[in-house]
Design a protein around this motif. Structure first.
Motif, PDB file in Angstrom:
ATOM      1  N   ILE A   1       0.829  -1.204   0.000  1.00  0.00           N
ATOM      2  CA  ILE A   1       0.000   0.000   0.000  1.00  0.00           C
ATOM      3  C   ILE A   1       0.868   1.260   0.000  1.00  0.00           C
ATOM      4  O   ILE A   1       0.496   2.284  -0.589  1.00  0.00           O
ATOM      5  N   GLY A   2       2.042   1.199   0.614  1.00  0.00           N
ATOM      6  CA  GLY A   2       2.938   2.347   0.586  1.00  0.00           C
ATOM      7  C   GLY A   2       3.375   2.688  -0.826  1.00  0.00           C
ATOM      8  O   GLY A   2       3.382   3.864  -1.229  1.00  0.00           O
TER       9      GLY A   2
ATOM     10  N   GLU B   1       0.307   3.997  -2.731  1.00  0.00           N
ATOM     11  CA  GLU B   1       0.016   5.375  -2.333  1.00  0.00           C
ATOM     12  C   GLU B   1       1.057   6.339  -2.905  1.00  0.00           C
ATOM     13  O   GLU B   1       0.714   7.447  -3.364  1.00  0.00           O
TER      14      GLU B   1
ATOM     15  N   ASN C   1      -7.033   9.304  -2.152  1.00  0.00           N
ATOM     16  CA  ASN C   1      -5.873   8.498  -1.773  1.00  0.00           C
ATOM     17  C   ASN C   1      -6.318   7.052  -1.516  1.00  0.00           C
ATOM     18  O   ASN C   1      -7.273   6.818  -0.766  1.00  0.00           O
TER      19      ASN C   1
ATOM     20  N   ARG D   1      -5.183   4.780   0.377  1.00  0.00           N
ATOM     21  CA  ARG D   1      -5.112   4.352   1.767  1.00  0.00           C
ATOM     22  C   ARG D   1      -6.412   4.663   2.515  1.00  0.00           C
ATOM     23  O   ARG D   1      -6.739   4.003   3.500  1.00  0.00           O
ATOM     24  N   GLU D   2      -7.158   5.625   2.050  1.00  0.00           N
ATOM     25  CA  GLU D   2      -8.404   6.000   2.707  1.00  0.00           C
ATOM     26  C   GLU D   2      -9.452   4.892   2.655  1.00  0.00           C
ATOM     27  O   GLU D   2     -10.424   4.929   3.423  1.00  0.00           O
TER      28      GLU D   2
ATOM     29  N   LEU E   1      -8.909   1.608   3.190  1.00  0.00           N
ATOM     30  CA  LEU E   1      -8.651   0.459   4.049  1.00  0.00           C
ATOM     31  C   LEU E   1      -9.750   0.255   5.094  1.00  0.00           C
ATOM     32  O   LEU E   1     -10.133  -0.893   5.366  1.00  0.00           O
TER      33      LEU E   1
ATOM     34  N   THR F   1      -2.003  -2.376  10.179  1.00  0.00           N
ATOM     35  CA  THR F   1      -2.328  -1.536   9.023  1.00  0.00           C
ATOM     36  C   THR F   1      -3.819  -1.321   8.855  1.00  0.00           C
ATOM     37  O   THR F   1      -4.274  -0.202   8.578  1.00  0.00           O
TER      38      THR F   1
END
Length: 336
Positions: free
Chosen positions: A234-235, A238, A255, A257-258, A260, A281
């Motif tokens: 995910i890093g 992103e 984004n 990550r939002e 998850l 995470t």
């Protein structure tokens, strides 16, 4: 403590021989040998051996009891998806599998919940069978593959299916199948070791970047195998979104990550450090027990990975059953 395994594959002992009926060897068929072995064949070749615990509900209950697991959320084996088939041929197979699953859940209500299967190559028929699973068979949702032939899961053709799933409050189990790169890595079981994790990341990214999760915020999707490689990259995903939005954020400006907190993940990642990372995470509220039972690549001691995490009582309860009940839309009393 109630423990619910959300990723447990299930087949009838026998199913319609559509390879013979329609003259298409791509359909999986089962052969019960005089030697007591049970083998699935596909494309006229041996595919996999299975055992009575694949279909015997009583044997499964006893097997699970050894590990203190009381409930299995049963789903078919992905080779049965048959998305390449003519839609009505595939529907015939899916309906047979769903009817069998529903009967098991009816007769062993305290020990099973069911996730059906649908012919996604025809979204119209898939919605029709999803509605039957939910309204007539009392199943809790459906399992789908990580792509449908040439469609990734952001394909416009599939959006109405996902919309129907949200409207019905259906749980979706997303499982890898027809792994990318299979023809290029025939040795060492690499499609299962490398392709499977990549398939789940492919599916997650398509649902996010294609705007499916943005447009359907109540869609309940659990990613099998701990989400494959998606949570662990995910890093990078992103970073790509931030650095090259001209290539990544073409259909959705948010984004990745939002999303998850909107996604569910089973716990079977085969490494305690990976499970710790997953929980850190996405959180315990997004993680649930899953084992890939009864296959060799699955967790051989159901729940052992979670037990080794040193979690609090409340955290264990959430992962062992709380998250699953939320995803399934079922009360705790169903299994009391």
């Amino acid at each position: 403590m109630l423990k619910i395994d959300t990723h447990a594959h299930y087949l009838p002992r026998d199913w319609p021989d559509l390879a013979a009926k329609y003259g298409d060897n791509r359909f999986a068929v089962i052969h019960h040998g005089d030697d007591g072995r049970h083998r699935i064949y596909k494309d006229g070749k041996f595919f996999r051996e299975i055992w009575p615990k694949t279909w015997d509900p009583e044997e499964r209950i006893a097997d699970y009891a050894r590990f203190g697991v009381q409930v299995q959320v049963i789903s078919t084996v992905p080779v049965m998806f048959s998305y390449w088939a003519k839609p009505h041929h595939a529907l015939e197979l899916h309906q047979s599998l769903n009817d069998h699953m529903a009967e098991t859940c009816r007769t062993h209500r305290r020990h099973y919940a069911g996730i059906g299967t649908v012919p996604l190559q025809s979204p119209r028929l898939a919605i029709q069978e999803l509605e039957r699973c939910m309204d007539q068979l009392d199943l809790q949702g459906v399992q789908i593959g990580s792509h449908v032939n040439d469609w990734n899961l952001d394909a416009p053709e599939l959006f109405e299916f996902f919309e129907a799933a949200q409207d019905l409050n259906a749980a979706i189990l997303l499982h890898p199948w027809e792994m990318m790169g299979t023809d290029d890595m025939p040795k060492y079981w690499l499609p299962w070791l490398v392709g499977m994790p990549a398939e789940l990341s492919r599916a997650a990214c398509c649902l996010i970047f294609g705007g499916v999760l943005e447009r359907l915020p109540r869609l309940k999707i659990c990613f099998a195998h701990g989400g494959g490689s998606f949570p662990y990259t995910i890093g990078r995903i992103e970073h790509g979104f931030n650095m090259r939005p001209d290539l990544v954020a073409t259909d959705n400006p948010r984004n990745p990550r939002e999303y998850l907190p909107r996604m569910y993940f089973d716990s079977w990642v085969a490494d305690p450090r990976a499970l710790r990372y997953l929980i850190d995470t996405v959180g315990v509220s997004r993680t649930m027990l899953g084992t890939d039972y009864p296959f060799p690549l699955g967790e051989q001691e159901p729940g052992a990975g979670i037990a080794a995490m040193g979690l609090s009582q409340a955290e264990q309860e959430r992962i062992y059953h709380g998250t699953a009940l939320e995803w399934l839309g079922l009360p705790l009393s169903r299994f009391a």
